[in-house]
Motif scaffolding. Sequence first.
Motif, PDB file in Angstrom:
ATOM      1  N   VAL A   3       0.888  -0.983  -0.012  1.00 13.94           N
ATOM      2  CA  VAL A   3       0.166  -0.249  -0.066  1.00 13.94           C
ATOM      3  C   VAL A   3       0.943   1.075   0.117  1.00 13.94           C
ATOM      4  O   VAL A   3       0.206   2.470  -0.588  1.00 13.94           O
ATOM      5  CB  VAL A   3      -0.932   0.253   1.147  1.00 13.94           C
ATOM      6  CG1 VAL A   3      -1.838   1.060   1.103  1.00 13.94           C
ATOM      7  CG2 VAL A   3      -2.383  -1.302   0.572  1.00 13.94           C
ATOM      8  N   LEU A   4       1.895   1.478   1.127  1.00 14.37           N
ATOM      9  CA  LEU A   4       2.566   2.532   1.035  1.00 14.37           C
ATOM     10  C   LEU A   4       4.041   2.716   0.237  1.00 14.37           C
ATOM     11  O   LEU A   4       4.194   3.922  -0.198  1.00 14.37           O
ATOM     12  CB  LEU A   4       3.271   1.920   2.619  1.00 14.37           C
ATOM     13  CG  LEU A   4       3.134   2.763   3.276  1.00 14.37           C
ATOM     14  CD1 LEU A   4       3.605   2.707   5.046  1.00 14.37           C
ATOM     15  CD2 LEU A   4       2.275   3.938   3.709  1.00 14.37           C
ATOM     16  N   ALA A   5       3.682   1.277  -1.231  1.00 10.08           N
ATOM     17  CA  ALA A   5       4.449   1.780  -2.532  1.00 10.08           C
ATOM     18  C   ALA A   5       3.595   3.410  -3.195  1.00 10.08           C
ATOM     19  O   ALA A   5       4.915   3.492  -4.355  1.00 10.08           O
ATOM     20  CB  ALA A   5       4.908   0.290  -3.223  1.00 10.08           C
ATOM     21  N   ASP A   6       2.540   2.978  -2.910  1.00 12.27           N
ATOM     22  CA  ASP A   6       2.377   4.466  -4.343  1.00 12.27           C
ATOM     23  C   ASP A   6       1.892   5.800  -3.090  1.00 12.27           C
ATOM     24  O   ASP A   6       1.758   6.470  -3.167  1.00 12.27           O
ATOM     25  CB  ASP A   6       0.466   4.201  -4.043  1.00 12.27           C
ATOM     26  CG  ASP A   6       0.378   2.922  -4.619  1.00 12.27           C
ATOM     27  OD1 ASP A   6       1.855   2.892  -5.863  1.00 12.27           O
ATOM     28  OD2 ASP A   6      -0.629   1.919  -5.121  1.00 12.27           O
ATOM     29  N   ALA A   7       2.512   5.587  -1.930  1.00 10.59           N
ATOM     30  CA  ALA A   7       2.517   6.650  -1.206  1.00 10.59           C
ATOM     31  C   ALA A   7       3.439   8.091  -1.504  1.00 10.59           C
ATOM     32  O   ALA A   7       4.380   7.359  -2.229  1.00 10.59           O
ATOM     33  CB  ALA A   7       2.743   6.855   0.380  1.00 10.59           C
ATOM     34  N   PRO A   8       3.166   9.432  -1.011  1.00  8.50           N
ATOM     35  CA  PRO A   8       4.292  10.041  -1.158  1.00  8.50           C
ATOM     36  C   PRO A   8       5.307  10.341  -0.960  1.00  8.50           C
ATOM     37  O   PRO A   8       5.934   9.149   0.534  1.00  8.50           O
ATOM     38  CB  PRO A   8       3.494  11.128  -1.044  1.00  8.50           C
ATOM     39  CG  PRO A   8       2.200  10.940   0.129  1.00  8.50           C
ATOM     40  CD  PRO A   8       2.019   9.850  -0.469  1.00  8.50           C
ATOM     41  N   GLU A   9       6.369   9.303  -1.416  1.00  9.65           N
ATOM     42  CA  GLU A   9       8.409  10.371  -1.431  1.00  9.65           C
ATOM     43  C   GLU A   9       8.497  11.062   0.214  1.00  9.65           C
ATOM     44  O   GLU A   9       9.178  10.944   0.964  1.00  9.65           O
ATOM     45  CB  GLU A   9       8.771  10.312  -2.366  1.00  9.65           C
ATOM     46  CG  GLU A   9       8.585   9.037  -3.539  1.00  9.65           C
ATOM     47  CD  GLU A   9       9.192   9.572  -4.871  1.00  9.65           C
ATOM     48  OE1 GLU A   9       8.848  10.584  -5.390  1.00  9.65           O
ATOM     49  OE2 GLU A   9       9.488   8.700  -5.526  1.00  9.65           O
ATOM     50  N   LEU A  10       7.714  12.194  -0.255  1.00 10.15           N
ATOM     51  CA  LEU A  10       8.206  13.350   1.264  1.00 10.15           C
ATOM     52  C   LEU A  10       6.643  13.909   1.650  1.00 10.15           C
ATOM     53  O   LEU A  10       6.058  14.332   0.834  1.00 10.15           O
ATOM     54  CB  LEU A  10       9.162  14.303   0.504  1.00 10.15           C
ATOM     55  CG  LEU A  10      10.039  15.364   1.477  1.00 10.15           C
ATOM     56  CD1 LEU A  10      10.601  13.975   2.736  1.00 10.15           C
ATOM     57  CD2 LEU A  10      10.486  16.054   0.446  1.00 10.15           C
ATOM     58  N   THR A  11       6.444  14.132   3.219  1.00 10.02           N
ATOM     59  CA  THR A  11       5.532  14.085   3.699  1.00 10.02           C
ATOM     60  C   THR A  11       6.335  15.749   3.722  1.00 10.02           C
ATOM     61  O   THR A  11       6.876  15.413   4.981  1.00 10.02           O
ATOM     62  CB  THR A  11       4.563  14.276   4.419  1.00 10.02           C
ATOM     63  OG1 THR A  11       4.095  12.302   3.217  1.00 10.02           O
ATOM     64  CG2 THR A  11       3.380  14.385   4.663  1.00 10.02           C
ATOM     65  N   VAL A  12       5.528  17.105   3.991  1.00 11.80           N
ATOM     66  CA  VAL A  12       6.042  18.150   4.390  1.00 11.80           C
ATOM     67  C   VAL A  12       4.671  18.813   5.630  1.00 11.80           C
ATOM     68  O   VAL A  12       3.869  18.821   5.067  1.00 11.80           O
ATOM     69  CB  VAL A  12       6.489  19.331   3.783  1.00 11.80           C
ATOM     70  CG1 VAL A  12       7.221  20.599   4.246  1.00 11.80           C
ATOM     71  CG2 VAL A  12       7.685  18.655   3.028  1.00 11.80           C
ATOM     72  N   GLN A  13       5.692  18.621   7.068  1.00 11.80           N
ATOM     73  CA  GLN A  13       4.477  19.574   7.928  1.00 11.80           C
ATOM     74  C   GLN A  13       5.114  20.337   8.405  1.00 11.80           C
ATOM     75  O   GLN A  13       6.235  20.954   8.519  1.00 11.80           O
ATOM     76  CB  GLN A  13       4.420  18.329   9.186  1.00 11.80           C
ATOM     77  CG  GLN A  13       3.491  16.342   8.269  1.00 11.80           C
ATOM     78  CD  GLN A  13       3.736  16.017   9.090  1.00 11.80           C
ATOM     79  OE1 GLN A  13       3.802  16.166  10.980  1.00 11.80           O
ATOM     80  NE2 GLN A  13       2.924  14.960   9.903  1.00 11.80           N
ATOM     81  N   LYS A  14       4.208  21.746   9.119  1.00  9.05           N
ATOM     82  CA  LYS A  14       4.161  22.547   9.924  1.00  9.05           C
ATOM     83  C   LYS A  14       4.280  22.402  10.809  1.00  9.05           C
ATOM     84  O   LYS A  14       2.980  21.931  11.441  1.00  9.05           O
ATOM     85  CB  LYS A  14       3.202  24.092   9.125  1.00  9.05           C
ATOM     86  CG  LYS A  14       4.069  25.071  10.330  1.00  9.05           C
ATOM     87  CD  LYS A  14       3.121  26.719   9.198  1.00  9.05           C
ATOM     88  CE  LYS A  14       4.112  28.032   9.577  1.00  9.05           C
ATOM     89  NZ  LYS A  14       2.855  28.722   9.408  1.00  9.05           N
ATOM     90  N   LEU A  15       5.266  22.896  11.526  1.00  4.05           N
ATOM     91  CA  LEU A  15       5.259  22.744  13.520  1.00  4.05           C
ATOM     92  C   LEU A  15       5.321  23.754  13.862  1.00  4.05           C
ATOM     93  O   LEU A  15       6.125  25.194  13.439  1.00  4.05           O
ATOM     94  CB  LEU A  15       6.473  22.024  13.621  1.00  4.05           C
ATOM     95  CG  LEU A  15       6.696  20.755  13.160  1.00  4.05           C
ATOM     96  CD1 LEU A  15       8.095  19.437  13.611  1.00  4.05           C
ATOM     97  CD2 LEU A  15       5.817  19.649  13.352  1.00  4.05           C
TER      98      LEU A  15
END
Lengths: 380, 226
Positions: free
Chosen positions: A57-69
């Motif tokens: 399932v995670l093979a299709d997940a985005p390579e990078l996720t960016v969150q604001k802290l």
Amino acid sequence: MIHWLRLQRSLADFTLAALGRRRGKNTALVLTYALVVFVLASAMFFAAALRHETQLVLADAPELTVQKLVLGRQAQIEAEVIDQIAAIRGISGAKGRLWGYYYDRISGANYTFMVPTDPDLVPPAGSVIIGEGIARSRDLEWSGAPLFLSRHVGDLQKFEVVRSFEGDSALMTSDLVLMNDADFRSFFNVEPGLFTDVVATIRNPKEVGTIVEKASHAMPDLRFVTRDDILRTYQKVFDWREGLLAALAAAGLLAFVIFAAEKASGLSAEEAREVGILKAVGWDTRDVIAMKLWEGGLVSLGAFLLGTTLAYLHVFAFGGGIFAPVLKGWSVIYPDFALAPHVDALQLTTLALLTVVPYVAATLVPIWRAASADPDAIMR
Amino acid sequence: MISLNSVTKTYNEGRPNEVQALRGIDLTIARDAVTVLKGPSGSGKTTLLSLVGCMARPTSGRVSLNGDVVSGLPERFLTELRRTTFGFVFQRFNLIRGLSVLDNVMLPAAPLGQSHAAVRARAMERLEALGLVHRALMPVEHLSGGETQRAAIARALINDAPILIADEPTANLDTELTLRFLEIVAALRAEGRAVVMTSHDPRIWGAEGVDTVIEMRDGQIAGEYA
């Protein structure tokens, strides 16, 4: 070689006939043993299949996720940051995502709300696509039943259900509600120009580490999460759950080892007499030990095969009903899905070694002593 | 020919329960004869029989088989001799309970690595000769006294051993069964096998087919009669 094979066949024949004499006792032994193997193997099969499923399932997940802290917690991220991320060298594209959690007081469950990034999955205004777990928890039995959601007392929003996800993706979609951008912002009061997080694609996946390092340095208020990080987190969760069951099974295994050691620690007078007879009629010490190896091997291998086969059926044919609540997670909505059979050969071999070898070894020591005795003891 | 020279046997040597079972035995047992060791309980008959049958080694002295000293051989060579040269009928027959007559008879052949079918056929032949073929698949504990004895003889003969060793084979058997046993011994003798047995049953050592009677007392030979 033929001589050796015939010898082994004769020893196995004798062992089987000898085991058949104490049928009740030996059956009980194999069943207890198989039960321990069953628990261990079930936990192992379940966790391995879940890990495998997650990986797929995670093979299709985005390579990078960016969150604001903000103050160390995740906060909504402004649209202009998306452009800054997209401008980082090595990043080929960046998109803002809208998603969040919603506690449904009617079913007492948490739902995951999301605006799909795939345009084909965006439902029309006033409509949603839901996971099968939500349909189950809300008793939306008939096709076309609407989904009512309430944010506070006196509030009731109606959404048409245009589609629901089925079993194949249930591990990830069971508690999912998809809606379009406008409905999402309106339902959750999200200002235009704000997003939950940003997903980015990388030009060369091998450079993820370098890109994340440089970007984290340049934008310290953003957190960069890679696909591998997510995968590792899932693996750890499953490992921990599997460990919990393995700990329970280990207690069972320990009890069995004590039982086996007790059984093996001394031969009964009857067994010692039989060893004496065998030696007197011309069996060598090695023949007697080989015969006992056959006995230990047949009992432990039989129990291992029975336990693993039952565990395989339990997990892959019957959905792992006994351990599913522990292994799938603690939640009101359990995903309803069939695991694709996936067996980790290394784990299976380890299990075989852990269960077969100690038993065979435990039965071997006392027989060694008895088989080394002079055969004339049987004459006296 | 089996020879014993100055053979002694002490059990539990150096312990408080030490027993000297044999003291200075010099004896020759012919290969083509029926030899009976007689004497009261505790006279050393069974111990002597175990030394003759390579089941145990003497504490001192030598045991030779056809001129070769066998008493100093390592265990695996003694096992080989027990397997090929001797067939044993024990006092209480010592069949393995729970197994069928056929399984018991085939036991001594298991370590030889011979074809299963051939061993089975041979076992059935022996049982046929001893009138037990109809009991082949019956568990041994269901046999009568005489049948148990014959099953034990069949087991002793499965490897075609030239020497049959029997320890008190007719103890607890009635006269009819004892006579039947003597017939079997005569038949074995006619086949060219030697029989060495212990007995304090006068029906045995007084029987016609017995070639030599060796009388034992207190671990020594008290007399030898042809």
